[in-house]
Design a protein around this motif. Structure first.
Motif, mmCIF file in Angstrom:
data_model
loop_
_atom_site.group_PDB
_atom_site.id
_atom_site.type_symbol
_atom_site.label_atom_id
_atom_site.label_comp_id
_atom_site.label_asym_id
_atom_site.label_seq_id
_atom_site.Cartn_x
_atom_site.Cartn_y
_atom_site.Cartn_z
ATOM 1 N N LYS A 88 0.800 -1.219 0.000
ATOM 2 C CA LYS A 88 0.000 0.000 0.000
ATOM 3 C C LYS A 88 0.838 1.278 0.000
ATOM 4 C CE LYS A 88 -3.931 0.555 0.426
ATOM 5 N NZ LYS A 88 -4.962 0.834 -0.599
ATOM 6 N N CYS A 89 1.808 1.335 0.874
ATOM 7 C CA CYS A 89 2.642 2.542 0.935
ATOM 8 C C CYS A 89 4.030 2.230 0.367
ATOM 9 C CB CYS A 89 2.739 3.062 2.378
ATOM 10 S SG CYS A 89 3.740 2.053 3.487
ATOM 11 N N GLU A 90 4.921 3.168 0.416
ATOM 12 C CA GLU A 90 6.232 2.988 -0.205
ATOM 13 C C GLU A 90 7.277 2.471 0.778
ATOM 14 O OE1 GLU A 90 7.333 6.658 -2.013
ATOM 15 O OE2 GLU A 90 5.747 6.571 -3.523
ATOM 16 N N HIS A 91 6.846 2.105 1.959
ATOM 17 C CA HIS A 91 7.811 1.644 2.958
ATOM 18 C C HIS A 91 8.478 0.338 2.530
ATOM 19 C CE1 HIS A 91 9.669 1.142 6.892
ATOM 20 N NE2 HIS A 91 9.300 -0.130 6.849
ATOM 21 N N SER A 92 9.789 0.251 2.729
ATOM 22 C CA SER A 92 10.536 -0.974 2.451
ATOM 23 C C SER A 92 11.710 -1.060 3.420
ATOM 24 C CB SER A 92 11.043 -1.005 1.003
ATOM 25 O OG SER A 92 11.952 0.046 0.768
ATOM 26 N N ASP A 93 12.274 -2.229 3.510
ATOM 27 C CA ASP A 93 13.403 -2.439 4.415
ATOM 28 C C ASP A 93 14.245 -3.578 3.861
ATOM 29 O OD1 ASP A 93 15.059 -2.100 6.551
ATOM 30 O OD2 ASP A 93 13.833 -3.239 7.968
ATOM 31 N N VAL A 94 15.517 -3.576 4.220
ATOM 32 C CA VAL A 94 16.426 -4.636 3.794
ATOM 33 C C VAL A 94 16.882 -5.402 5.026
ATOM 34 C CG1 VAL A 94 18.629 -5.193 2.704
ATOM 35 C CG2 VAL A 94 17.207 -3.357 1.766
ATOM 36 N N GLU A 95 16.680 -6.711 4.965
ATOM 37 C CA GLU A 95 17.076 -7.583 6.066
ATOM 38 C C GLU A 95 18.327 -8.344 5.645
ATOM 39 O OE1 GLU A 95 15.419 -11.484 8.532
ATOM 40 O OE2 GLU A 95 14.243 -10.604 6.908
ATOM 41 N N GLY A 96 19.466 -7.939 6.201
ATOM 42 C CA GLY A 96 20.718 -8.579 5.852
ATOM 43 C C GLY A 96 21.087 -9.692 6.821
ATOM 44 N N MET A 97 22.222 -10.304 6.581
ATOM 45 C CA MET A 97 22.696 -11.378 7.446
ATOM 46 C C MET A 97 23.086 -10.821 8.812
ATOM 47 S SD MET A 97 25.091 -13.628 4.889
ATOM 48 C CE MET A 97 26.189 -12.230 4.627
ATOM 49 N N LYS A 98 22.732 -11.564 9.835
ATOM 50 C CA LYS A 98 23.089 -11.147 11.197
ATOM 51 C C LYS A 98 24.566 -11.405 11.478
ATOM 52 C CE LYS A 98 18.829 -10.096 12.500
ATOM 53 N NZ LYS A 98 18.124 -10.345 11.224
ATOM 54 N N VAL A 99 25.104 -12.462 10.847
ATOM 55 C CA VAL A 99 26.502 -12.846 11.053
ATOM 56 C C VAL A 99 27.165 -13.013 9.693
ATOM 57 C CG1 VAL A 99 28.065 -14.569 12.031
ATOM 58 C CG2 VAL A 99 25.920 -14.025 13.210
ATOM 59 N N LEU A 100 28.337 -12.444 9.521
ATOM 60 C CA LEU A 100 29.070 -12.581 8.263
ATOM 61 C C LEU A 100 29.432 -14.044 8.031
ATOM 62 C CD1 LEU A 100 30.458 -11.195 5.853
ATOM 63 C CD2 LEU A 100 32.529 -11.051 7.251
ATOM 64 N N ARG A 101 29.124 -14.516 6.884
ATOM 65 C CA ARG A 101 29.464 -15.893 6.557
ATOM 66 C C ARG A 101 29.787 -15.998 5.070
ATOM 67 N NH1 ARG A 101 24.993 -18.596 4.317
ATOM 68 N NH2 ARG A 101 23.019 -17.444 4.465
ATOM 69 N N PHE A 102 30.249 -17.163 4.674
ATOM 70 C CA PHE A 102 30.635 -17.402 3.286
ATOM 71 C C PHE A 102 29.898 -18.634 2.757
ATOM 72 C CE2 PHE A 102 34.070 -15.045 5.186
ATOM 73 C CZ PHE A 102 34.391 -14.116 4.207
ATOM 74 N N ALA A 103 29.812 -18.715 1.451
ATOM 75 C CA ALA A 103 29.115 -19.823 0.814
ATOM 76 C C ALA A 103 29.998 -21.054 0.726
ATOM 77 C CB ALA A 103 28.655 -19.417 -0.583
ATOM 78 N N ASN A 104 29.387 -22.206 0.821
ATOM 79 C CA ASN A 104 30.089 -23.463 0.629
ATOM 80 C C ASN A 104 30.604 -23.542 -0.808
ATOM 81 O OD1 ASN A 104 30.496 -26.367 0.006
ATOM 82 N ND2 ASN A 104 29.717 -26.647 2.092
ATOM 83 N N PRO A 105 31.856 -23.929 -1.014
ATOM 84 C CA PRO A 105 32.403 -24.008 -2.380
ATOM 85 C C PRO A 105 31.589 -24.897 -3.311
ATOM 86 C CG PRO A 105 34.167 -24.153 -0.761
ATOM 87 C CD PRO A 105 32.880 -24.198 0.006
ATOM 88 N N SER A 106 30.822 -25.831 -2.765
ATOM 89 C CA SER A 106 29.996 -26.698 -3.624
ATOM 90 C C SER A 106 28.913 -25.909 -4.338
ATOM 91 C CB SER A 106 29.365 -27.815 -2.786
ATOM 92 O OG SER A 106 28.432 -27.288 -1.850
ATOM 93 N N GLN A 107 28.601 -24.683 -3.826
ATOM 94 C CA GLN A 107 27.597 -23.829 -4.429
ATOM 95 C C GLN A 107 28.205 -22.785 -5.380
ATOM 96 O OE1 GLN A 107 24.333 -24.465 -3.785
ATOM 97 N NE2 GLN A 107 25.028 -26.156 -2.489
ATOM 98 N N CYS A 108 29.487 -22.881 -5.593
ATOM 99 C CA CYS A 108 30.203 -21.879 -6.404
ATOM 100 C C CYS A 108 30.396 -22.371 -7.827
ATOM 101 C CB CYS A 108 31.556 -21.584 -5.757
ATOM 102 S SG CYS A 108 32.575 -20.438 -6.706
ATOM 103 N N LYS A 109 29.968 -21.565 -8.796
ATOM 104 C CA LYS A 109 30.084 -21.974 -10.198
ATOM 105 C C LYS A 109 31.513 -21.844 -10.713
ATOM 106 C CE LYS A 109 28.704 -17.450 -12.019
ATOM 107 N NZ LYS A 109 27.712 -16.731 -12.849
ATOM 108 N N TYR A 110 32.357 -21.129 -9.974
ATOM 109 C CA TYR A 110 33.761 -21.013 -10.366
ATOM 110 C C TYR A 110 34.560 -22.210 -9.863
ATOM 111 C CZ TYR A 110 32.340 -16.230 -11.361
ATOM 112 O OH TYR A 110 31.682 -15.122 -11.854
ATOM 113 N N CYS A 111 34.280 -22.623 -8.637
ATOM 114 C CA CYS A 111 34.953 -23.804 -8.092
ATOM 115 C C CYS A 111 34.360 -25.099 -8.660
ATOM 116 C CB CYS A 111 34.832 -23.834 -6.567
ATOM 117 S SG CYS A 111 35.690 -22.472 -5.733
ATOM 118 N N ASN A 112 33.077 -25.033 -9.024
ATOM 119 C CA ASN A 112 32.395 -26.196 -9.591
ATOM 120 C C ASN A 112 31.677 -25.791 -10.875
ATOM 121 O OD1 ASN A 112 32.503 -28.518 -7.431
ATOM 122 N ND2 ASN A 112 32.123 -26.628 -6.297
#
Length: 280
Positions: free
Chosen positions: A255-279
């Motif tokens: 209805k209105c223009e309100h929005s928000d971004v919910e980021g990660m609470k803790v910095l982390r990295f992706a498993n290499p199995s999910q990486c198109k460069y490594c796999n």
């Protein structure tokens, strides 16, 4: 109390969907669902290709909701439309996408619930009764009903509502005698009341809708505050390159223009199995 409590929504169906919709929405939101079957929804499209669906899945669901509201004189309307496609992971398995839409004319809102899941959507060409019996077992018959046509899936005539072996045998004999090639086409009936697997997915889409109906915008307090977009690019733990893994969610109001971004609470990295460069 939300804006849907103690209000009535119409639903137009002749396939038993009102039971699932009312059970989920009444307990989760206080909404009462009233059925009308005064319009034949098959005129809006059928899975057996008797009538082609005009427009998108959204268009069909909206049309059902709007007709239902007109017939019952409500300012809330529900509509459901299903689609059957290949699964999004391998592209090899049948997949069912269910959409349940709620139109609120009073508040000028449209909220949609979705669910995607494996489908019971088998089909086959058979020439002999023994072949049909084997297919029926794999198609989860008789809990899931069957449809039979002479020759192929495009034949204009069919036998639906096949729920027991005698009906199946009679339909097979009819289709065989009317087939131009001696071949019979058989498939799962995809109507909700005839396909418990699909009805289960409609329930999940309705649960998703209820969650959105209960999610209020922090600014204007209107329902439907939900995820609009997902930012991806979580860096790989091995090479540091961006992956398709999630970094943040963007929430927005209908209805209105309100929005928000919910980021990660803790910095982390992706498993290499999910990486198109490594796999690659």
């Amino acid at each position: 109390m939300n804006i849907f409590s103690n209000r009535t929504a119409s639903v137009l169906t002749k396939h038993g969907k009102e039971l699932v919709l009312n059970e989920v929405l009444n307990s989760a939101t206080g909404l009462q669902v009233n059925l009308t079957n005064a319009y034949d929804t098959d005129l809006l499209g059928t899975f057996t290709l008797d009538v082609s669906r005009h427009g998108s899945q959204f268009d069909a669901a909206r049309k059902k909701a709007q007709i239902g509201m007109e017939l019952l004189g409500t300012d809330l309307g529900l509509g459901n439309e299903g689609a059957f496609v290949a699964d999004p992971y391998t592209g090899m398995l049948p997949w069912n996408i269910e959409l349940v839409i709620l139109i609120d004319q009073k508040h000028q809102l449209e909220i949609s619930g979705f669910s995607g899941a494996p489908a019971q959507n088998a089909h086959a060409y058979v020439c002999h009764w023994e072949e049909l019996e084997k297919f029926a077992d794999t198609a989860l018959f008789p809990s899931h009903h069957l449809v039979i046509k002479p020759t192929d899936e495009y034949h204009p005539k069919s036998v639906k509502n096949i729920t027991d072996k005698q009906q199946l045998r009679d339909a097979f004999q009819w289709a065989s005698s009317n087939s131009s090639k001696g071949v019979v086409y058989v498939e799962n009936d995809l109507r909700a009341f005839a396909n418990p697997t699909r009805m289960k997915n409609i329930r999940q889409a309705t649960i998703d809708l209820a969650s959105k109906m209960n999610s209020l915008c922090p600014a204007c307090r209107m329902p439907g505050y939900w995820i609009e977009d997902i930012q991806r690019g979580l860096p790989c733990n091995a090479c540091g390159m961006p992956t398709d893994q999630e970094i943040a969610k963007k929430w927005g109001c209908l209805k209105c223009e309100h929005s928000d971004v919910e980021g990660m609470k803790v910095l982390r990295f992706a498993n290499p199995s999910q990486c198109k460069y490594c796999n690659p």
